[in-house]
Design a protein around this motif. Structure first.
Motif, mmCIF file in Angstrom:
data_model
loop_
_atom_site.group_PDB
_atom_site.id
_atom_site.type_symbol
_atom_site.label_atom_id
_atom_site.label_comp_id
_atom_site.label_asym_id
_atom_site.label_seq_id
_atom_site.Cartn_x
_atom_site.Cartn_y
_atom_site.Cartn_z
ATOM 1 N N ASN A 1 -24.255 44.337 -30.876
ATOM 2 C CA ASN A 1 -25.092 45.175 -31.823
ATOM 3 C C ASN A 1 -26.504 45.253 -31.234
ATOM 4 O O ASN A 1 -27.405 46.002 -32.034
ATOM 5 C CB ASN A 1 -24.938 44.837 -33.268
ATOM 6 N N GLY A 2 -26.832 44.844 -30.157
ATOM 7 C CA GLY A 2 -28.271 44.779 -29.604
ATOM 8 C C GLY A 2 -29.137 44.000 -29.986
ATOM 9 O O GLY A 2 -30.159 43.981 -29.914
ATOM 10 N N HIS A 3 -28.567 42.915 -30.847
ATOM 11 C CA HIS A 3 -29.659 41.710 -31.236
ATOM 12 C C HIS A 3 -29.468 40.432 -30.658
ATOM 13 O O HIS A 3 -28.525 40.149 -29.857
ATOM 14 C CB HIS A 3 -29.269 41.479 -32.739
ATOM 15 N N THR A 4 -30.605 40.044 -30.363
ATOM 16 C CA THR A 4 -30.879 38.670 -29.923
ATOM 17 C C THR A 4 -30.188 37.459 -30.637
ATOM 18 O O THR A 4 -29.900 37.592 -31.895
ATOM 19 C CB THR A 4 -32.347 38.096 -29.477
ATOM 20 N N PHE A 5 -29.780 36.379 -29.976
ATOM 21 C CA PHE A 5 -28.937 35.279 -30.630
ATOM 22 C C PHE A 5 -29.997 33.882 -30.183
ATOM 23 O O PHE A 5 -30.257 33.743 -29.203
ATOM 24 C CB PHE A 5 -27.691 35.260 -30.059
ATOM 25 N N MET A 6 -30.350 33.289 -31.183
ATOM 26 C CA MET A 6 -30.915 31.903 -30.873
ATOM 27 C C MET A 6 -30.057 30.711 -30.832
ATOM 28 O O MET A 6 -28.796 30.572 -31.358
ATOM 29 C CB MET A 6 -31.784 31.598 -32.280
ATOM 30 N N ILE A 7 -30.317 29.994 -29.678
ATOM 31 C CA ILE A 7 -29.609 28.733 -29.344
ATOM 32 C C ILE A 7 -30.386 27.576 -29.381
ATOM 33 O O ILE A 7 -31.582 27.476 -28.666
ATOM 34 C CB ILE A 7 -29.010 28.975 -27.868
ATOM 35 N N SER A 8 -30.363 26.983 -30.421
ATOM 36 C CA SER A 8 -31.071 25.718 -30.725
ATOM 37 C C SER A 8 -30.593 24.442 -29.998
ATOM 38 O O SER A 8 -29.263 24.461 -29.644
ATOM 39 C CB SER A 8 -31.086 25.283 -32.069
ATOM 40 N N SER A 9 -31.436 23.519 -29.479
ATOM 41 C CA SER A 9 -31.034 22.307 -28.737
ATOM 42 C C SER A 9 -31.740 21.093 -29.059
ATOM 43 O O SER A 9 -33.194 21.379 -28.972
ATOM 44 C CB SER A 9 -31.283 22.654 -27.012
ATOM 45 N N GLU A 10 -31.132 20.240 -29.075
ATOM 46 C CA GLU A 10 -31.748 19.050 -29.582
ATOM 47 C C GLU A 10 -32.654 18.497 -28.378
ATOM 48 O O GLU A 10 -33.361 17.554 -28.435
ATOM 49 C CB GLU A 10 -31.048 17.664 -29.957
ATOM 50 N N ASN A 11 -32.699 18.997 -27.171
ATOM 51 C CA ASN A 11 -33.311 18.441 -25.871
ATOM 52 C C ASN A 11 -34.639 19.216 -25.600
ATOM 53 O O ASN A 11 -35.231 18.976 -24.985
ATOM 54 C CB ASN A 11 -32.224 18.721 -24.821
ATOM 55 N N LEU A 12 -34.684 20.242 -26.576
ATOM 56 C CA LEU A 12 -36.100 21.003 -26.471
ATOM 57 C C LEU A 12 -37.034 20.311 -27.512
ATOM 58 O O LEU A 12 -36.743 19.957 -28.499
ATOM 59 C CB LEU A 12 -35.637 22.453 -26.681
ATOM 60 N N PRO A 13 -38.306 20.412 -27.068
ATOM 61 C CA PRO A 13 -39.267 19.938 -28.140
ATOM 62 C C PRO A 13 -39.087 20.835 -29.468
ATOM 63 O O PRO A 13 -38.588 22.137 -29.349
ATOM 64 C CB PRO A 13 -40.718 20.460 -27.342
ATOM 65 N N VAL A 14 -39.888 20.193 -30.670
ATOM 66 C CA VAL A 14 -39.888 21.030 -31.827
ATOM 67 C C VAL A 14 -40.614 22.490 -31.418
ATOM 68 O O VAL A 14 -41.511 22.548 -30.894
ATOM 69 C CB VAL A 14 -40.716 20.145 -32.843
ATOM 70 N N ALA A 15 -39.992 23.466 -32.396
ATOM 71 C CA ALA A 15 -40.632 24.858 -32.144
ATOM 72 C C ALA A 15 -40.497 25.482 -31.074
ATOM 73 O O ALA A 15 -40.731 26.649 -30.544
ATOM 74 C CB ALA A 15 -42.064 24.827 -32.455
ATOM 75 N N GLN A 16 -39.266 25.103 -30.142
ATOM 76 C CA GLN A 16 -38.679 25.535 -28.808
ATOM 77 C C GLN A 16 -37.212 25.890 -29.093
ATOM 78 O O GLN A 16 -36.579 25.011 -29.634
ATOM 79 C CB GLN A 16 -39.049 24.702 -27.606
ATOM 80 N N CYS A 17 -36.879 26.957 -28.542
ATOM 81 C CA CYS A 17 -35.382 27.112 -28.473
ATOM 82 C C CYS A 17 -35.051 28.243 -27.514
ATOM 83 O O CYS A 17 -36.031 28.684 -26.840
ATOM 84 C CB CYS A 17 -34.965 27.826 -29.911
ATOM 85 N N TYR A 18 -33.826 28.548 -27.401
ATOM 86 C CA TYR A 18 -33.552 29.729 -26.335
ATOM 87 C C TYR A 18 -33.105 30.985 -27.265
ATOM 88 O O TYR A 18 -32.532 30.901 -28.220
ATOM 89 C CB TYR A 18 -32.658 29.238 -25.428
ATOM 90 N N LEU A 19 -33.453 32.216 -26.545
ATOM 91 C CA LEU A 19 -32.834 33.299 -27.186
ATOM 92 C C LEU A 19 -31.891 33.973 -26.223
ATOM 93 O O LEU A 19 -32.340 34.050 -24.904
ATOM 94 C CB LEU A 19 -34.188 34.323 -27.484
ATOM 95 N N GLU A 20 -30.998 34.395 -26.395
ATOM 96 C CA GLU A 20 -29.918 34.936 -25.594
ATOM 97 C C GLU A 20 -30.093 36.767 -26.039
ATOM 98 O O GLU A 20 -29.990 36.984 -27.204
ATOM 99 C CB GLU A 20 -28.463 34.539 -25.848
ATOM 100 N N TYR A 21 -30.212 37.354 -25.057
ATOM 101 C CA TYR A 21 -30.304 38.888 -25.048
ATOM 102 C C TYR A 21 -28.987 39.556 -24.777
ATOM 103 O O TYR A 21 -28.294 39.194 -23.993
ATOM 104 C CB TYR A 21 -31.424 39.372 -24.194
ATOM 105 N N PRO A 22 -28.906 40.785 -25.442
ATOM 106 C CA PRO A 22 -27.583 41.403 -25.137
ATOM 107 C C PRO A 22 -27.356 41.650 -23.820
ATOM 108 O O PRO A 22 -26.074 41.743 -23.227
ATOM 109 C CB PRO A 22 -27.857 42.941 -25.677
#
Length: 99
Positions: A37-58
């Protein structure tokens, strides 16, 4: 628009494996629906610092982002090259989605 968080954690429970299976299936379906549907999707990882994550785009790109202090916006740190995107998907058991 706020992306959807990808991972849910469950406390130890007798049916924890069954719950995790259903939760994983629900998250995979939600991811597919969001991206289709054209929205981003957040991928959270314990390996990243606080306040960082990945965003997957369509379109298949994945960005490493930081969440601003009021949690209303994301700032792209960098876009991952294709091989890193695939490694990340493998790490989290996410199928490649082609639209």
């Amino acid at each position: 628009m706020v992306p959807t968080l990808i991972f849910c954690k469950f406390v130890n429970h007798e049916k924890g494996e069954e719950m995790n299976h259903y939760a994983s299936q629900a998250v995979l379906e939600l991811r597919q629906n969001k991206l289709m549907n054209g929205h981003t999707f957040m991928i959270s990882s314990e390996n990243l610092p606080v306040a960082q994550c990945y965003l997957e785009y369509p379109d298949g790109r994945i960005a490493l982002v930081t969440i601003d202090s009021n949690a209303a916006d994301f700032h792209v740190i960098r876009f991952l090259p294709e091989n890193e995107c695939e490694m990340l998907r493998l790490q989290f058991g996410l199928p490649s989605i082609l639209f």
